[in-house]
Write a protein that holds these residues in place. Structure first.
Motif, PDB file in Angstrom:
ATOM      1  N   PHE A 161      -0.319  14.105   6.598  1.00  0.00           N
ATOM      2  CA  PHE A 161       0.475  13.144   5.828  1.00  0.00           C
ATOM      3  C   PHE A 161       1.819  12.818   6.464  1.00  0.00           C
ATOM      4  O   PHE A 161       2.656  12.161   5.850  1.00  0.00           O
ATOM      5  CB  PHE A 161       0.724  13.639   4.388  1.00  0.00           C
ATOM      6  N   SER A 210       2.728   1.969   9.346  1.00  0.00           N
ATOM      7  CA  SER A 210       1.833   3.122   9.420  1.00  0.00           C
ATOM      8  C   SER A 210       1.078   3.062  10.726  1.00  0.00           C
ATOM      9  O   SER A 210       1.269   2.148  11.518  1.00  0.00           O
ATOM     10  CB  SER A 210       0.801   3.160   8.308  1.00  0.00           C
ATOM     11  N   ARG A 251      -2.275  10.360  -7.516  1.00  0.00           N
ATOM     12  CA  ARG A 251      -3.443   9.855  -6.776  1.00  0.00           C
ATOM     13  C   ARG A 251      -4.607  10.852  -6.824  1.00  0.00           C
ATOM     14  O   ARG A 251      -5.768  10.467  -6.997  1.00  0.00           O
ATOM     15  CB  ARG A 251      -3.053   9.542  -5.325  1.00  0.00           C
ATOM     16  N   ARG A 273       5.842   5.401  -0.024  1.00  0.00           N
ATOM     17  CA  ARG A 273       4.520   4.825  -0.296  1.00  0.00           C
ATOM     18  C   ARG A 273       3.780   5.574  -1.388  1.00  0.00           C
ATOM     19  O   ARG A 273       2.974   4.994  -2.109  1.00  0.00           O
ATOM     20  CB  ARG A 273       3.659   4.891   0.961  1.00  0.00           C
ATOM     21  N   PHE A 274       4.008   6.874  -1.444  1.00  0.00           N
ATOM     22  CA  PHE A 274       3.175   7.683  -2.340  1.00  0.00           C
ATOM     23  C   PHE A 274       3.276   7.246  -3.802  1.00  0.00           C
ATOM     24  O   PHE A 274       2.262   7.133  -4.476  1.00  0.00           O
ATOM     25  CB  PHE A 274       3.523   9.168  -2.187  1.00  0.00           C
ATOM     26  N   LEU A 303      -6.587   6.070   2.818  1.00  0.00           N
ATOM     27  CA  LEU A 303      -6.123   7.082   3.774  1.00  0.00           C
ATOM     28  C   LEU A 303      -7.320   7.599   4.570  1.00  0.00           C
ATOM     29  O   LEU A 303      -8.353   7.947   3.997  1.00  0.00           O
ATOM     30  CB  LEU A 303      -5.466   8.245   3.033  1.00  0.00           C
ATOM     31  N   ILE A 308       3.060   9.023   6.806  1.00  0.00           N
ATOM     32  CA  ILE A 308       3.152   8.144   5.642  1.00  0.00           C
ATOM     33  C   ILE A 308       4.541   8.241   5.032  1.00  0.00           C
ATOM     34  O   ILE A 308       4.997   9.321   4.655  1.00  0.00           O
ATOM     35  CB  ILE A 308       2.060   8.514   4.623  1.00  0.00           C
ATOM     36  N   ARG A 360      -2.764   0.772  -2.014  1.00  0.00           N
ATOM     37  CA  ARG A 360      -3.473   1.749  -1.190  1.00  0.00           C
ATOM     38  C   ARG A 360      -2.520   2.292  -0.136  1.00  0.00           C
ATOM     39  O   ARG A 360      -1.558   1.645   0.255  1.00  0.00           O
ATOM     40  CB  ARG A 360      -4.656   1.080  -0.491  1.00  0.00           C
ATOM     41  N   ILE A 361      -2.808   3.474   0.350  1.00  0.00           N
ATOM     42  CA  ILE A 361      -1.934   4.070   1.359  1.00  0.00           C
ATOM     43  C   ILE A 361      -2.063   3.323   2.684  1.00  0.00           C
ATOM     44  O   ILE A 361      -1.089   3.095   3.394  1.00  0.00           O
ATOM     45  CB  ILE A 361      -2.259   5.577   1.521  1.00  0.00           C
TER      46      ILE A 361
END
Lengths: 220, 220
Positions: free
Chosen positions: A135, A210, A20, A142-143, A177, A138, A149-150
């Protein structure tokens, strides 16, 4: 653009964040204890971001090369991993993002270290490091989903205001984010522990949740 | 509809929640150490909800009359207040909503009780009570602003599933509030402590924030 290193960056968090940030134009350095595995992760990032500026290195070299260093190993080995590159971490902006949580028979347990949180433990191990917590909210899965998108806020904590601001700016390079200033590094313990509740909610609702903080001024 | 009591319900949380539940058709009983102050709070609720079913009583009688009992005193006196009505709280659904936080020279401090959280302390003081943690995330000043929706999620915790479900249903009577099952009562410590971070954010951004959990299935 910033040079961002990942200590033990071959897992889902390291790979996902490296890709990312590379996509956003940052230069990334993927570290590993094994140069071979770092090279494999680099190749994987380049598959997704062919024009990315991506390097591979053993952990100590990765740390030395970075302006901002992300700790992306499993939390259980964070302490020993930090100790192994403590000399190189001195003076660096270091992002601690793990949570000391385990799920045992459907129940989430929290084991905060004596320092209060994993982030504070890093600060304790490397007093000159400019440690920032971020972070935490999260989910690690997800990463690496680079097409998504986050879509989360992240609460950023730290005692070094310039370091915290730098990490908050970096958060803006990750699509979806939003970084929120959560105060000093001490507060990281509350964030790390609270993630146990998010994980509990995930288990109960079979969801991947989230966090969004509402009621902030426009433009935050 | 449910009979809902408020121990020391003459402050902003008690008044605001009593008015909101009365507006939704629940019967509310406002308790106070002083019957006179309870009557004053009752009159205030009736000003805003003229057709509300609202009673006033001293705390012990209010607790005895309620199906669900909210603890709406300042957190510093929750323990002694609970002890003073412990006999009446036995077997009741009891909602603990305070956070053990104080702001000292711009810094938020957390003082969790030995039991782990204020909610767990109530459980410890009254073992037969069916204690539920809820409403922690909502700033106390929001409750009395009756023309505004609450506009927040609240994480609900408890070991008695029926009691927790009852409180989650009641949350649905408060406009703009969504209840999320956050697991057992043990998790309340993480919620209460995390509110320190929300308060820190409020101070830093001069905002009144709330929390939304995203990524839950439709209809939660």
């Amino acid at each position: 653009m910033t040079i961002i290193s990942f200590v033990s960056g071959t897992g889902p968090a390291g790979f996902g964040l490296a890709a990312r940030f590379a996509r956003a134009g940052d230069e990334v350095v993927i570290g590993s204890r094994s140069l071979e595995r770092a090279e494999e992760a680099r190749a994987l990032v380049l598959q997704h971001v062919p024009d990315g500026r991506v390097r591979a290195a053993v952990n100590a070299e990765a740390v030395a090369a970075g302006e901002v260093v992300f700790l992306t190993m499993p939390f259980q080995v964070q302490r020993q991993s930090v100790e192994s590159v403590a000399a190189e971490l001195g003076g660096k902006i270091v992002v601690s993002m793990s949570n000391p949580l385990e799920v045992v028979s459907g129940r989430v347990t929290v084991q905060l270290p004596d320092a209060g949180s994993l982030a504070e433990e890093v600060q304790h191990l490397v007093p000159s490091a400019r440690v920032v917590g971020a972070f935490h909210e999260i989910h690690v899965r997800r990463f690496p989903k680079l097409d998504r998108r986050i879509d989360s806020d992240t609460i950023v904590t730290g005692d070094d205001d310039d370091a915290k601001s730098a990490v908050m700016r970096l958060c803006g390079h990750v699509e979806g984010l939003r970084a929120i200033d959560g105060g000093g590094l001490y507060n990281t313990r509350f964030v790390e522990a609270f993630v146990a509740v998010l994980v509990t909610i995930n288990l109960r609702y079979k969801a991947g949740t989230s966090l969004r903080i509402t009621g902030l001024p426009e433009g935050v």
